[in-house]
Design a protein around this motif. Sequence first.
Motif, PDB file in Angstrom:
ATOM      1  N   LYS A 187     -22.028   9.118 -10.180  1.00 38.50           N
ATOM      2  CA  LYS A 187     -22.711   8.485  -9.037  1.00 38.50           C
ATOM      3  C   LYS A 187     -23.456   7.263  -9.554  1.00 38.50           C
ATOM      4  CE  LYS A 187     -24.334  10.595  -5.427  1.00 38.50           C
ATOM      5  NZ  LYS A 187     -25.095  11.456  -4.500  1.00 38.50           N
ATOM      6  N   THR A 222     -25.805   3.825  -8.876  1.00 36.96           N
ATOM      7  CA  THR A 222     -26.684   3.055  -7.992  1.00 36.96           C
ATOM      8  C   THR A 222     -26.792   1.648  -8.556  1.00 36.96           C
ATOM      9  OG1 THR A 222     -27.959   4.930  -7.202  1.00 36.96           O
ATOM     10  CG2 THR A 222     -29.096   2.811  -7.227  1.00 36.96           C
ATOM     11  N   ILE A 231     -28.956  -1.740  -8.202  1.00 35.79           N
ATOM     12  CA  ILE A 231     -30.205  -2.231  -7.612  1.00 35.79           C
ATOM     13  C   ILE A 231     -30.152  -3.761  -7.548  1.00 35.79           C
ATOM     14  CG2 ILE A 231     -32.720  -2.223  -7.717  1.00 35.79           C
ATOM     15  CD1 ILE A 231     -32.590   0.291  -9.403  1.00 35.79           C
ATOM     16  N   THR A 263     -23.776   3.387  -4.608  1.00 34.61           N
ATOM     17  CA  THR A 263     -24.754   3.029  -3.578  1.00 34.61           C
ATOM     18  C   THR A 263     -25.457   1.755  -4.018  1.00 34.61           C
ATOM     19  OG1 THR A 263     -25.120   5.357  -3.071  1.00 34.61           O
ATOM     20  CG2 THR A 263     -26.784   3.807  -2.277  1.00 34.61           C
ATOM     21  N   CYS A 264     -25.435   0.747  -3.145  1.00 32.90           N
ATOM     22  CA  CYS A 264     -26.117  -0.517  -3.437  1.00 32.90           C
ATOM     23  C   CYS A 264     -27.451  -0.517  -2.709  1.00 32.90           C
ATOM     24  CB  CYS A 264     -25.295  -1.693  -2.938  1.00 32.90           C
ATOM     25  SG  CYS A 264     -23.771  -1.938  -3.861  1.00 32.90           S
ATOM     26  N   VAL A 265     -28.520  -0.751  -3.447  1.00 37.19           N
ATOM     27  CA  VAL A 265     -29.842  -0.744  -2.819  1.00 37.19           C
ATOM     28  C   VAL A 265     -30.542  -2.079  -3.040  1.00 37.19           C
ATOM     29  CG1 VAL A 265     -30.140   1.753  -3.052  1.00 37.19           C
ATOM     30  CG2 VAL A 265     -31.004   0.248  -4.858  1.00 37.19           C
ATOM     31  N   SER A 289     -28.232   1.095   1.032  1.00 37.42           N
ATOM     32  CA  SER A 289     -29.453   1.808   1.374  1.00 37.42           C
ATOM     33  C   SER A 289     -30.685   1.026   0.941  1.00 37.42           C
ATOM     34  CB  SER A 289     -29.428   3.169   0.663  1.00 37.42           C
ATOM     35  OG  SER A 289     -30.673   3.808   0.786  1.00 37.42           O
ATOM     36  N   SER A 325     -32.157   6.838  -4.261  1.00 41.51           N
ATOM     37  CA  SER A 325     -30.891   6.479  -4.916  1.00 41.51           C
ATOM     38  C   SER A 325     -31.020   6.534  -6.433  1.00 41.51           C
ATOM     39  CB  SER A 325     -30.453   5.073  -4.507  1.00 41.51           C
ATOM     40  OG  SER A 325     -30.424   4.976  -3.117  1.00 41.51           O
ATOM     41  N   ALA A 380     -28.847   9.227  -9.044  1.00 44.87           N
ATOM     42  CA  ALA A 380     -27.802   8.508  -9.792  1.00 44.87           C
ATOM     43  C   ALA A 380     -27.561   9.070 -11.187  1.00 44.87           C
ATOM     44  CB  ALA A 380     -28.188   7.035  -9.905  1.00 44.87           C
ATOM     45  N   ILE A 410     -27.363   3.745 -13.380  1.00 47.14           N
ATOM     46  CA  ILE A 410     -28.041   2.734 -12.560  1.00 47.14           C
ATOM     47  C   ILE A 410     -27.735   1.359 -13.151  1.00 47.14           C
ATOM     48  CG2 ILE A 410     -30.287   1.835 -11.818  1.00 47.14           C
ATOM     49  CD1 ILE A 410     -31.341   4.757 -12.128  1.00 47.14           C
TER      50      ILE A 410
END
Length: 438
Positions: free
Chosen positions: A3, A5, A7, A28-30, A68, A74, A78, A81
Amino acid sequence: MKKITVIGTGYVGLVSGSGLADFGNNVTCVDVNGKRIKSLSSGHIPFFEPGLTEIVERNTAAGRLYFSTDVIGSISEADVIFIAVWTPMDSDGSADLSAIKDVSKTIGENIKSYTLIATKSTVPIGTGEIINSIISEHAPQRTIFDVVSNPEFLREGSAVRDFLLPNRVIIGTDSDQAIEIMREIYRPLFLNETPFIFSDIPTAETIKYASNAFLAVKVSYINELANLCDATGADIHVVARAMGLDGRISPKFLHPGPGFGGSCFPKDTRALIHSAEAEGVELKVVKAAADANEVQIDVIIKKLEQLTGNSLNDERVAVLGLAFKANTDDIRESRAVVMVDYLLSREAEVAVFDPAAMSNMKQLYPDLDYAESIESAVRGASAVLVMTDWNEFRGMDLAHIGELMDKKVIVDAKNLLSREQLAENGFAFEGVGRPYNG
Ligand code: NAD
Ligand code: UGA
């Protein structure tokens, strides 16, 4: 499947996030910019980058790519990262690491189990160590993590292709576990034999600056040689072509112009010079390239002044191209913006046209005349400046452009136009390093 993330959802974060998803990872892009995440979540890409919409849509639809604002959640979920936040130039020329430090603290406070933290942002040599110590300071006791330097080499305008088909991947770390994870994440590239360079963190950080600064040196070098060609009557394009045929030189990055712009070369050369000075090392060559770049725009200004008899006050001047190069809407450190500033200081009436960068420019300069086409920009103009190498400028109908203009004056700062056609159509014109001997 790991997973991931990412940032920061700027050019690097968004392209890397969607590219990593395309490699089969769950990403997941935050971002702290809620507006940006909201628009991404509704399928809208916040900037112009060829191919990006397609790769985002493809991976969102496949359930591998999410957006998100929940940075903390996130991080804690993760395995890996990627830090892709900005590192802008500070007032003293150094890289401003405040976003990197903020993010490192948040990571430290929120990782729950072993996490790999990879830095994609361009950061000065030694930053990996800073990230490491901030995370250690804030992480719960005995939480294990690794820091990896994984600099990014994508170019705006061809960012998606550059990410999916890079000419090399740099992995800077001392941890075997981290190397294994990075190999897994980049598996398709590893399998297709993209060169991977493994090093320690400071070496990886140095590779990034060394590469950008070298390219910047090349651009400043050819610009200075172009200025010499202007003085001597030689043709810089023939010179550059002949130089480039020597494989040791290569033909790339030998195109003269108004100087390099963008969010990277100007800031990265200055940051490298600054870091080296802090170590007591003077990078004379990089410094010369950065200094030469700052005055290259004056060469273009001088050409404009000569062709117009230095009368710009209340004259309509059309600037074609605002982006720092073609195929992007990015106007950061664009030489065209420096030119617009100059024209405004001379109280010219400034008309502008760019195929992609008009709305970014409008936010900074709401009062320019934003033309809807090349033709409406040049109508009634006393001079035209070509500042960006957009393809559609190459094909301009010069006879028609001449009819629309008040005075037939063109400064072609990117050498896009045919000198023969300009002369045939009665223009007074200048390029860079290509005197016209008729
Ligand atoms: P950008 O300005 O386009 O985007 C940066 C993003 O980071 C923004 O969306 C911003 O909201 C977000 N951000 C800032 N602080 C944050 C925080 N504390 N938490 C979460 N999000 C935060 O920047 P970029 O052009 O993508 O560049 C990012 C880094 O990558 C820089 O270090 C740059 O030098 C490097 N780089 C850029 C390019 C390029 O072509 N633009 C290529 C290679 C490397
Ligand atoms: C540059 C590097 O090319 C990327 O590898 C790197 O990842 C990126 O910086 C970064 O670190 O952010 P980019 O800024 O997108 O990419 O643009 P370039 O294509 O390198 O052009 C930079 C500037 O140099 C532009 O203003 C361009 O017009 C100018 N340039 C480039 C020239 O004037 N002449 C040339 O021959 C080449």
